[in-house]
Structure formats: C-alpha cells, structure tokens
Design a protein around this motif. Structure first.
Motif, PDB file in Angstrom:
ATOM      1  N   ASP A 214       0.940  -1.287   0.109  1.00  0.00           N
ATOM      2  CA  ASP A 214       0.054  -0.028   0.058  1.00  0.00           C
ATOM      3  C   ASP A 214       0.999   1.242   0.043  1.00  0.00           C
ATOM      4  OD1 ASP A 214      -2.246  -1.663   0.049  1.00  0.00           O
ATOM      5  OD2 ASP A 214      -2.827  -1.328   2.222  1.00  0.00           O
ATOM      6  N   GLU A 215       1.944   1.132   0.659  1.00  0.00           N
ATOM      7  CA  GLU A 215       2.909   2.553   0.725  1.00  0.00           C
ATOM      8  C   GLU A 215       3.544   2.660  -0.669  1.00  0.00           C
ATOM      9  OE1 GLU A 215       5.762   1.525   3.549  1.00  0.00           O
ATOM     10  OE2 GLU A 215       4.463   1.739   5.277  1.00  0.00           O
ATOM     11  N   GLY A 216       3.785   1.846  -1.478  1.00  0.00           N
ATOM     12  CA  GLY A 216       4.224   1.734  -2.900  1.00  0.00           C
ATOM     13  C   GLY A 216       3.385   2.331  -3.835  1.00  0.00           C
ATOM     14  N   VAL A 217       1.955   2.461  -3.505  1.00  0.00           N
ATOM     15  CA  VAL A 217       0.875   3.197  -4.390  1.00  0.00           C
ATOM     16  C   VAL A 217       1.271   4.479  -4.553  1.00  0.00           C
ATOM     17  CG1 VAL A 217      -1.512   3.809  -4.838  1.00  0.00           C
ATOM     18  CG2 VAL A 217      -0.772   1.300  -3.720  1.00  0.00           C
ATOM     19  N   ALA A 218       1.684   5.249  -3.571  1.00  0.00           N
ATOM     20  CA  ALA A 218       1.760   6.772  -3.874  1.00  0.00           C
ATOM     21  C   ALA A 218       3.033   6.974  -4.783  1.00  0.00           C
ATOM     22  CB  ALA A 218       2.117   7.401  -2.462  1.00  0.00           C
ATOM     23  N   VAL A 219       4.007   6.169  -4.428  1.00  0.00           N
ATOM     24  CA  VAL A 219       5.404   6.470  -5.506  1.00  0.00           C
ATOM     25  C   VAL A 219       4.984   5.829  -6.819  1.00  0.00           C
ATOM     26  CG1 VAL A 219       7.331   5.337  -5.745  1.00  0.00           C
ATOM     27  CG2 VAL A 219       6.640   5.306  -3.484  1.00  0.00           C
ATOM     28  N   LEU A 220       4.074   4.890  -7.226  1.00  0.00           N
ATOM     29  CA  LEU A 220       3.568   4.709  -8.536  1.00  0.00           C
ATOM     30  C   LEU A 220       2.648   5.874  -8.954  1.00  0.00           C
ATOM     31  CD1 LEU A 220       2.322   1.240  -8.432  1.00  0.00           C
ATOM     32  CD2 LEU A 220       4.490   1.767  -8.962  1.00  0.00           C
ATOM     33  N   GLU A 221       2.027   6.418  -8.450  1.00  0.00           N
ATOM     34  CA  GLU A 221       1.234   7.544  -8.776  1.00  0.00           C
ATOM     35  C   GLU A 221       2.295   8.845  -9.214  1.00  0.00           C
ATOM     36  OE1 GLU A 221      -1.808   7.883  -9.211  1.00  0.00           O
ATOM     37  OE2 GLU A 221      -3.056   6.655  -7.822  1.00  0.00           O
ATOM     38  N   GLU A 222       3.234   8.865  -8.372  1.00  0.00           N
ATOM     39  CA  GLU A 222       4.267  10.073  -8.563  1.00  0.00           C
ATOM     40  C   GLU A 222       5.011   9.860  -9.778  1.00  0.00           C
ATOM     41  OE1 GLU A 222       6.069  13.664  -8.374  1.00  0.00           O
ATOM     42  OE2 GLU A 222       4.309  13.016  -7.275  1.00  0.00           O
ATOM     43  N   LYS A 223       5.399   8.534  -9.993  1.00  0.00           N
ATOM     44  CA  LYS A 223       6.139   7.988 -11.496  1.00  0.00           C
ATOM     45  C   LYS A 223       5.318   8.368 -12.447  1.00  0.00           C
ATOM     46  CE  LYS A 223       9.175   4.658  -9.132  1.00  0.00           C
ATOM     47  NZ  LYS A 223       9.591   3.205  -9.235  1.00  0.00           N
ATOM     48  N   CYS A 224       4.069   7.986 -12.539  1.00  0.00           N
ATOM     49  CA  CYS A 224       3.242   8.422 -13.616  1.00  0.00           C
ATOM     50  C   CYS A 224       3.012   9.884 -13.839  1.00  0.00           C
ATOM     51  CB  CYS A 224       1.629   7.710 -13.194  1.00  0.00           C
ATOM     52  SG  CYS A 224       1.816   5.722 -13.429  1.00  0.00           S
ATOM     53  N   ARG A 225       2.986  10.525 -12.676  1.00  0.00           N
ATOM     54  CA  ARG A 225       2.916  12.001 -12.844  1.00  0.00           C
ATOM     55  C   ARG A 225       4.140  12.527 -13.548  1.00  0.00           C
ATOM     56  NH1 ARG A 225      -0.339  11.985  -7.963  1.00  0.00           N
ATOM     57  NH2 ARG A 225       1.603  11.896  -6.916  1.00  0.00           N
ATOM     58  N   THR A 226       5.128  12.184 -13.271  1.00  0.00           N
ATOM     59  CA  THR A 226       6.682  12.515 -13.773  1.00  0.00           C
ATOM     60  C   THR A 226       6.482  12.286 -15.082  1.00  0.00           C
ATOM     61  OG1 THR A 226       7.338  12.603 -11.258  1.00  0.00           O
ATOM     62  CG2 THR A 226       8.908  12.618 -13.002  1.00  0.00           C
ATOM     63  N   TRP A 227       6.722  10.973 -15.485  1.00  0.00           N
ATOM     64  CA  TRP A 227       6.968  10.476 -16.726  1.00  0.00           C
ATOM     65  C   TRP A 227       5.775  10.312 -17.773  1.00  0.00           C
ATOM     66  CZ3 TRP A 227      12.039  10.479 -17.303  1.00  0.00           C
ATOM     67  CH2 TRP A 227      12.850  10.168 -15.905  1.00  0.00           C
ATOM     68  N   ARG A 228       4.594  10.386 -17.312  1.00  0.00           N
ATOM     69  CA  ARG A 228       3.381  10.418 -18.055  1.00  0.00           C
ATOM     70  C   ARG A 228       3.262   9.423 -19.299  1.00  0.00           C
ATOM     71  NH1 ARG A 228       1.424  16.661 -18.034  1.00  0.00           N
ATOM     72  NH2 ARG A 228       1.887  17.050 -15.810  1.00  0.00           N
ATOM     73  N   PRO A 229       3.469   8.129 -18.951  1.00  0.00           N
ATOM     74  CA  PRO A 229       3.137   6.870 -19.819  1.00  0.00           C
ATOM     75  C   PRO A 229       1.827   6.949 -20.304  1.00  0.00           C
ATOM     76  CG  PRO A 229       3.288   6.145 -17.795  1.00  0.00           C
ATOM     77  CD  PRO A 229       3.659   7.543 -17.597  1.00  0.00           C
ATOM     78  N   GLU A 230       1.497   6.549 -21.399  1.00  0.00           N
ATOM     79  CA  GLU A 230       0.094   6.750 -22.041  1.00  0.00           C
ATOM     80  C   GLU A 230      -0.633   5.526 -21.184  1.00  0.00           C
ATOM     81  OE1 GLU A 230      -0.902   6.783 -25.957  1.00  0.00           O
ATOM     82  OE2 GLU A 230       1.023   7.762 -26.697  1.00  0.00           O
ATOM     83  N   VAL A 231      -0.023   4.465 -20.870  1.00  0.00           N
ATOM     84  CA  VAL A 231      -0.606   3.306 -20.277  1.00  0.00           C
ATOM     85  C   VAL A 231       0.165   2.852 -19.206  1.00  0.00           C
ATOM     86  CG1 VAL A 231      -1.647   0.731 -20.471  1.00  0.00           C
ATOM     87  CG2 VAL A 231      -2.054   2.601 -22.394  1.00  0.00           C
ATOM     88  N   ALA A 232      -0.447   2.583 -17.808  1.00  0.00           N
ATOM     89  CA  ALA A 232       0.204   2.025 -16.881  1.00  0.00           C
ATOM     90  C   ALA A 232      -0.361   0.542 -16.890  1.00  0.00           C
ATOM     91  CB  ALA A 232      -0.256   2.692 -15.515  1.00  0.00           C
ATOM     92  N   CYS A 233       0.519  -0.622 -17.389  1.00  0.00           N
ATOM     93  CA  CYS A 233      -0.036  -1.821 -17.442  1.00  0.00           C
ATOM     94  C   CYS A 233       0.268  -2.508 -15.881  1.00  0.00           C
ATOM     95  CB  CYS A 233       0.837  -2.531 -18.351  1.00  0.00           C
ATOM     96  SG  CYS A 233       0.669  -4.383 -18.342  1.00  0.00           S
ATOM     97  N   ILE A 234      -0.647  -2.848 -15.115  1.00  0.00           N
ATOM     98  CA  ILE A 234      -0.674  -3.387 -13.688  1.00  0.00           C
ATOM     99  C   ILE A 234      -0.378  -5.026 -14.058  1.00  0.00           C
ATOM    100  CG2 ILE A 234      -1.539  -3.777 -11.716  1.00  0.00           C
ATOM    101  CD1 ILE A 234      -1.093  -0.854 -12.155  1.00  0.00           C
ATOM    102  N   VAL A 235       0.714  -5.678 -13.737  1.00  0.00           N
ATOM    103  CA  VAL A 235       1.078  -6.887 -13.877  1.00  0.00           C
ATOM    104  C   VAL A 235       0.908  -7.629 -12.711  1.00  0.00           C
ATOM    105  CG1 VAL A 235       2.822  -8.489 -14.670  1.00  0.00           C
ATOM    106  CG2 VAL A 235       2.961  -6.211 -15.389  1.00  0.00           C
ATOM    107  N   GLY A 236      -0.586  -8.145 -12.681  1.00  0.00           N
ATOM    108  CA  GLY A 236      -0.922  -8.791 -11.489  1.00  0.00           C
ATOM    109  C   GLY A 236      -2.137  -8.374 -10.699  1.00  0.00           C
ATOM    110  N   LYS A 237      -3.033  -9.032 -10.504  1.00  0.00           N
ATOM    111  CA  LYS A 237      -4.310  -8.489  -9.740  1.00  0.00           C
ATOM    112  C   LYS A 237      -3.821  -8.019  -8.391  1.00  0.00           C
ATOM    113  CE  LYS A 237      -8.644  -9.931  -7.895  1.00  0.00           C
ATOM    114  NZ  LYS A 237      -9.494 -11.212  -7.747  1.00  0.00           N
ATOM    115  N   SER A 238      -3.015  -8.755  -7.634  1.00  0.00           N
ATOM    116  CA  SER A 238      -2.768  -8.194  -6.263  1.00  0.00           C
ATOM    117  C   SER A 238      -2.229  -6.794  -6.291  1.00  0.00           C
ATOM    118  CB  SER A 238      -1.923  -9.182  -5.712  1.00  0.00           C
ATOM    119  OG  SER A 238      -0.528  -9.098  -6.417  1.00  0.00           O
ATOM    120  N   ILE A 239      -1.674  -6.401  -7.217  1.00  0.00           N
ATOM    121  CA  ILE A 239      -1.264  -5.038  -7.285  1.00  0.00           C
ATOM    122  C   ILE A 239      -2.217  -3.921  -7.352  1.00  0.00           C
ATOM    123  CG2 ILE A 239       0.404  -3.309  -8.580  1.00  0.00           C
ATOM    124  CD1 ILE A 239       1.811  -5.767  -9.874  1.00  0.00           C
TER     125      ILE A 239
END
Length: 337
Positions: A214-239
């Motif tokens: 759960d702590e890693g979610v904020a880090v992912l959000e920030e990476k998406c805001r910074t690098w702005r990929p068109e698609v964030a592909c979540i590899v696995g349901k647990s994520i």
C-alpha cells in the motif's frame, strides 16, 4: 434260622450302621450364625426369601437396604471433585454464583503474522532493481517486486519460468523477441518501460506485507505524474488490489474486478497542482490503466491461453498506437486512439 432272620421276626429294630469310612454330609453343612449349632437344617439364601415386590423395585431403580442409586451418587460428589472432572474434559465450570472466564477453544489460534513473510533484512544483501523508465512511453509495466534471480542478475523478469518477455512478444507489444538482459534498452527501442510497486527483492509475493504494498501506491502515482506514460500496465491482480484499497479505503468486492481496461487512471494532475519544486504543473488526465495477469511461473490460477488472450488486448492497442505515432512522425494525420 440265622440271627438276622430271628431279629426281624421278633420285631427288633436293627442298629444303625457305623461305617466310619463313609462321607458324613451332615458334618459339612454350613450352619448359619443365627441357627443353633445343633440344628441340622441347611441355611436358605436370603435373596430367595425376599418378597417378589422388593426384587421388582430393585430392578426399577429404587433403593433397598438404604443403598443410594447411581444418580444420587453423582449428586453426592464433592464440588471440588466435579470441578476436577470438568477440568479434565476441558469444560471448566465455576462455583455457583461465580462467573467463569471463557477458555479459548483449542481449535482457534491466535492471530499471527503470515509464516511466509520475510522482513527486508532477509534479503538486504541483494541489490535493488533499477527502473527502465523515460518520457513519452507507450506502456509502463508495473510489477510486484524483484525476485531473487532478478535481483542477483540486475535484469527484470530474469527467472526462466517467468512469461513476461514471451508475452510481450506474443501480444505484439514488442515486434521481436527480447531477453531480460535487454531490459534497459526497451524505452528507447519500443517505448516500453518497467517498474515495481515494491522495490525490495523477495523469493515470492507471500514474503511481502500488504502495508508495504500500500505504501508503494503513492510512489507509483508520482512516477506516472512525472513520466506520463500513456498506459500503466498493472502486472497482476494483487497490485491493483493495493491501488484500489488505498484509493477507496476498502477491498474489491466480489464481482467488482475484471482483467483489462479500468475506468480509473493513474498520475492525474489537476489544474493548479504544484510539484515539489513549488512550480505549477501542467494539468494531465493521467495514464490509462490496464490490469494484466501476473507473468510469474508461480501464478497458476489463470490458464496460459487465458493469459495470452488478456495480454493480446493490450498488444493490439500498442500495435495500433505505435503505428499512429510513426504516422505523425512521417507527417500523416493520426487516427484517434
């Protein structure tokens, strides 16, 4: 006429025989204490002399001669003895008027951390895996965390049983087969990058806690805001479960999840948002979210053909979007994605 005939004719009574070698039964008869020693009548059984009514009442459970019944014997047991009996059967009982504390059931166990969990210190000797990330990505794949072989080699999805590189090619995300040793070249060659929700390595996902995911979610959000990929592909349901739990404060409900495109986006930048440097950021709608199956060889809940079908949905989008980008470079009008 002999002597015997003469005696019989005269009416005399013959004397009793006194053969000493013959067994004299009367000498061996039991003589009761209440009987006279001189009496020769045998002692009768007292049971046989008891009236029939007493015998029938004895069979029906009533007492005779003052002897208590079995039920009365149980009631007559001391209180301490009853507690001992109850304790031996694991059903403690208290004295009258004193409430007893409920004892824990032997079938229930105390809540303990998962025996599979491994603290970060377990694999602290292994290096972390660097992200392969850059601006203008088509797809940023988000994995769980590096496995042990991945951490040792320094390349993403390095275990031979992992299907990541195979599925990238079979789905069309990469036009040619690639290997783990090429992971850092993927953003420049195919506009595909990778990162993880948890940075530290472990043997498997069970060695991670929900808290650190759960702590890693904020880090992912920030990476998406910074690098702005068109698609964030979540590899696995647990994520995705961690992302959903952090956003909504609850777990996914039954029937609420399905693989593929999601309605929510990641890394959204609203108008007026300022970055860490204090400067106002350009508004952005965020990365589209696609939840794909896990590529780990340990994840066997989804059949291989189903994994390929789900990844092919993302691959078809990627092939189309890549061609649109190439057309823009050539000066041709691009179609809507």
């Amino acid at each position: 006429m002999d002597e015997e005939e003469r005696v019989m004719l005269e009416g005399d009574v013959p004397k009793e025989s006194s053969f000493e070698g013959r067994l004299q039964l009367k000498n061996f008869m039991f003589m009761g204490a209440s009987q006279d020693a001189s009496s020769t009548s045998p002692r009768r059984s007292q049971r046989l002399s008891t009236p029939q009514l007493a015998a029938s009442s004895q069979r029906s459970g009533s007492t005779t001669s003052g002897s208590p019944s079995k039920s009365k014997k149980r009631k007559a047991q001391p209180e301490s003895l009853k507690e001992d009996i109850d304790a031996s059967s694991k059903k403690p009982r208290s004295r009258k008027g004193t409430p007893s504390a409920p004892s824990p059931s032997p079938s229930k166990k105390r809540a303990r951390p998962s025996s599979s969990y491994a603290p970060p210190s377990t694999y602290a000797h292994l290096p972390t895996l660097p992200d392969a990330i850059a601006p203008n990505l088509l797809i940023l794949t988000i994995g769980l965390n590096p496995g042990l072989q991945t951490a040792r080699t320094g390349h993403a999805y390095a275990h031979p049983s992992n299907l990541y590189w195979k599925l990238l090619y079979s789905s069309g995300i990469t036009p040619i087969p690639c290997k783990a040793t090429e992971d850092q070249t993927m953003p420049a060659r195919f506009a595909v990058g990778h990162t993880n929700i948890v940075a530290r390595p472990s043997r498997n996902g069970a060695e991670l806690s929900k808290g650190e995911m759960d702590e890693g979610v904020a880090v992912l959000e920030e990476k998406c805001r910074t690098w702005r990929p068109e698609v964030a592909c979540i590899v696995g349901k647990s994520i995705w479960e961690s992302v959903f739990r952090v956003r909504h404060g609850r777990a996914l409900a039954k029937g609420e999840f399905q693989y593929g495109w999601q309605e929510e986006r990641m890394g959204v930048v609203e108008e007026g948002t300022r970055g860490e440097d204090g400067e106002e950021q350009e508004p952005w709608e965020g990365s589209r979210v696609f939840v794909a199956t896990s590529t780990s060889g340990l994840a066997a809940t989804v059949r291989p053909e189903e994994k390929e079908r789900i990844w092919k949905i993302l691959g078809d989008w990627c092939v189309k979007r890549r061609k649109e980008r190439e057309d823009v470079v050539k000066g041709e009008p691009a179609e809507e994605a």
